[in-house]
Enzyme design. Structure first.
Site, PDB file in Angstrom:
ATOM      1  N   SER B  51       0.864  -1.183   0.000  1.00  0.00           N
ATOM      2  CA  SER B  51       0.000   0.000   0.000  1.00  0.00           C
ATOM      3  C   SER B  51       0.903   1.236   0.000  1.00  0.00           C
ATOM      4  CB  SER B  51      -0.951  -0.004   1.187  1.00  0.00           C
ATOM      5  OG  SER B  51      -0.367   0.663   2.272  1.00  0.00           O
ATOM      6  N   VAL B  53       1.313   4.379   1.251  1.00  0.00           N
ATOM      7  CA  VAL B  53       1.940   5.062   2.396  1.00  0.00           C
ATOM      8  C   VAL B  53       2.952   4.156   3.089  1.00  0.00           C
ATOM      9  CG1 VAL B  53       1.575   6.247   4.589  1.00  0.00           C
ATOM     10  CG2 VAL B  53      -0.038   6.541   2.729  1.00  0.00           C
ATOM     11  N   CYS B  54       2.581   2.886   3.247  1.00  0.00           N
ATOM     12  CA  CYS B  54       3.495   1.944   3.894  1.00  0.00           C
ATOM     13  C   CYS B  54       4.817   1.914   3.170  1.00  0.00           C
ATOM     14  CB  CYS B  54       2.976   0.516   3.840  1.00  0.00           C
ATOM     15  SG  CYS B  54       1.366   0.343   4.527  1.00  0.00           S
ATOM     16  N   SER B  55       4.709   1.888   1.844  1.00  0.00           N
ATOM     17  CA  SER B  55       5.939   1.741   1.068  1.00  0.00           C
ATOM     18  C   SER B  55       6.822   2.953   1.265  1.00  0.00           C
ATOM     19  CB  SER B  55       5.601   1.553  -0.399  1.00  0.00           C
ATOM     20  OG  SER B  55       4.523   0.660  -0.485  1.00  0.00           O
ATOM     21  N   LEU B  58       8.366   2.640   4.725  1.00  0.00           N
ATOM     22  CA  LEU B  58       9.466   1.685   4.798  1.00  0.00           C
ATOM     23  C   LEU B  58      10.666   2.154   3.983  1.00  0.00           C
ATOM     24  CD1 LEU B  58       7.751  -1.797   4.857  1.00  0.00           C
ATOM     25  CD2 LEU B  58       8.495  -0.370   6.730  1.00  0.00           C
TER      26      LEU B  58
END
Lengths: 180, 179
Positions: B51, B53-55, B58
Site C-alpha cells: 500500500s 503510504v506503507c511503502s 518503509l
C-alpha cells in the site's frame, strides 16, 4: 512533528528576498516523480508570489528507491560551486528520466560549466556530506517522504497543486517566521 | 507501570516489558525478542505490504538503516502479510530490513502490542523503540494514512542511548506526548 528544525541560513539555496514575509522550504529528490510534478507547481507559485516569498530547496534523496537521486543532487551542488545551482535544478527536474552520469555531464556542458572541475567534484563526491546533512535535517524535522514542504517553519502536508499552495500562502494563517 | 487499562487504540506504553516475539521473517527463519537483547530494537508496524503510504514509510526507514546502525539499533518491519508476500515486497522495493509476518495466528503479535485493528484485520501504523533489556522505551501510533516519519524514533533512540548507559536501567521511561 513537522517543525523545521534547521533554520534557513546562508548554507541554503534560496530564491527571493530575505525580507519576504513567507519562507517556503522544499525537501526534494530529483528522481522522485512527485517532486517532478511539484516542480511545475512551485514555479507557478513563485511567479504568482514574487517578492512576497522566499523559496528554499534542500536535498532529500531517497537513494534506495531512486538510484540516480544522489548523483543528481551532487550535480546540482557541483553546479552551485560554479554559481549555477538553479539552472541545474531546472535541467534536472525537466529531464527527470535522464539522470545518468552522461546526461549530467551533458547538462553541465549546456550550462557552460568548467567541465574538469564539475567531473572532479562528482567523482570525488565532494558534496555528498552536505547532501546527507540536508537529508538528516529533513528527517529530524519530520519529513517522511518527498516532496516535503514547510511554510514559515511549519510542515505542510496538503495538496501541492499551485492553487492549493497559493490559497495557503495568500490565505493568512501561516504563522510568523521563526528565523530571520 | 502507570496505567494497565487496555485502551484499544493506545499502543503498549513505555516501561512495559515488550511482549515476546515469535514470528517468521522468511519461509525458514523465525524471529524472537531475545535475539535483540543488548541492543535497542525498532519495531515498525505497518498495515500492509504494497500500500502506498506503507511503502514510503518503509523506504524512509530503509534509507535510514545506516543511521540506525550508527545508533546501534536494529529495525524490524511487521505486518499481517505472509512471508512470501514480504519476500516479494522486499525484493521489489530493495528493502534491507527484516520483515516479520504476523499472519499466523493472524495478528497475534500486533494484538500483544495493542496495535491490532480488529475491524480491519490489519495492524496499526505504529512505532516502538524497545530498550536493550527488552522493555518498551517509546511507542507511537500514527493515523493510518499518515506516514509518521522517523524523527520520533530517532529522538527516542538518542535519549535511550544517551541515558541508558549512565542511568541504571530502572524503567526510566519517558512518556512521549504524541509528536
Amino acid at each position: 512533528m513537522s517543525r523545521l528544525r534547521i533554520p534557513v541560513g546562508s548554507q541554503d539555496h534560496l530564491i527571493g528576498p530575505p525580507t519576504a514575509r513567507l519562507t517556503f522550504v522544499e525537501y526534494g529528490d530529483f528522481e522522485c516523480p512527485y517532486c517532478g510534478a511539484a516542480y511545475w507547481e512551485v514555479n507557478k507559485v513563485l511567479a504568482a508570489m514574487g517578492d512576497q516569498l522566499r523559496y528554499v530547496f534542500r536535498h532529500f534523496p531517497l537513494t534506495e528507491a531512486h538510484p540516480f537521486a544522489m548523483q543528481a543532487a551532487e550535480a546540482a551542488e557541483a553546479a552551485d560551486a560554479q554559481g549555477r545551482f538553479w539552472e541545474m535544478h531546472r535541467l534536472l527536474y525537466e529531464n527527470q528520466e535522464a539522470l545518468d552520469a552522461e546526461s549530467l555531464l551533458a547538462y553541465a556542458r549546456t550550462l557552460d560549466l568548467d567541465m574538469g572541475r564539475f567531473a572532479r567534484d562528482l567523482s570525488e563526491h565532494r558534496f555528498l556530506e552536505r547532501i546527507r546533512r540536508d537529508f538528516m535535517g529533513g528527517v529530524r524535522s519530520g519529513v517522511s517522504g518527498t516532496p516535503g514542504f514547510f511554510i514559515n517553519g511549519r510542515g505542510y502536508l496538503g495538496d501541492f497543486s499551485a492553487p492549493a499552495l497559493l490559497s495557503v500562502l495568500q490565505g493568512g494563517d501561516v504563522g510568523v517566521p521563526d528565523y530571520s | 507501570m502507570a496505567r494497565s487499562v487496555k485502551q484499544p487504540d493506545a499502543p503498549l506504553p513505555p516501561g512495559t516489558p515488550a511482549p515476546p516475539i515469535d514470528a517468521p521473517v522468511s519461509p525458514d527463519q523465525r524471529l524472537s525478542l531475545e535475539q535483540f537483547r543488548g541492543a535497542p530494537l525498532v519495531l515498525v508496524f505497518y498495515p500492509a505490504d504494497w500500500s502506498p503510504v506503507c511503502s514510503d514509510e518503509l523506504s524512509l526507514f530503509n534509507e535510514l538503516l545506516p543511521e540506525f546502525e550508527r545508533l546501534g539499533a536494529k529495525v524490524v518491519g511487521v505486518s499481517c502479510d505472509g512471508v512470501w508476500c514480504h519476500q516479494a515486497f522486499a525484493r521489489e522495493r530493495g528493502l534491507h530490513m527484516m520483515l516479520a509476518s504476523d499472519f499466523h495466528p493472524k495478528g497475534a503479535l500486533s494484538r500483544a502490542y495493542h496495535v491490532y485493528r480488529e475491524d480491519d484485520g490489519v495492524c496499526e501504523r505504529a512505532l516502538f523503540v524497545i530498550d536493550p533489556e527488552g522493555k518498551i522505551f517509546w511507542s507511537y501510533v500514527s493515523p493510518m494514512e499518515v506516514n509518521p516519519g522517523a524523527d520520533g524514533v530517532l529522538d527516542a533512540l538518542e535519549r535511550l542511548t544517551g541515558t541508558f548507559s549512565s542511568e541504571a536501567a530502572g524503567g526510566q521511561s519517558q512518556q512521549e506526548a504524541s509528536p
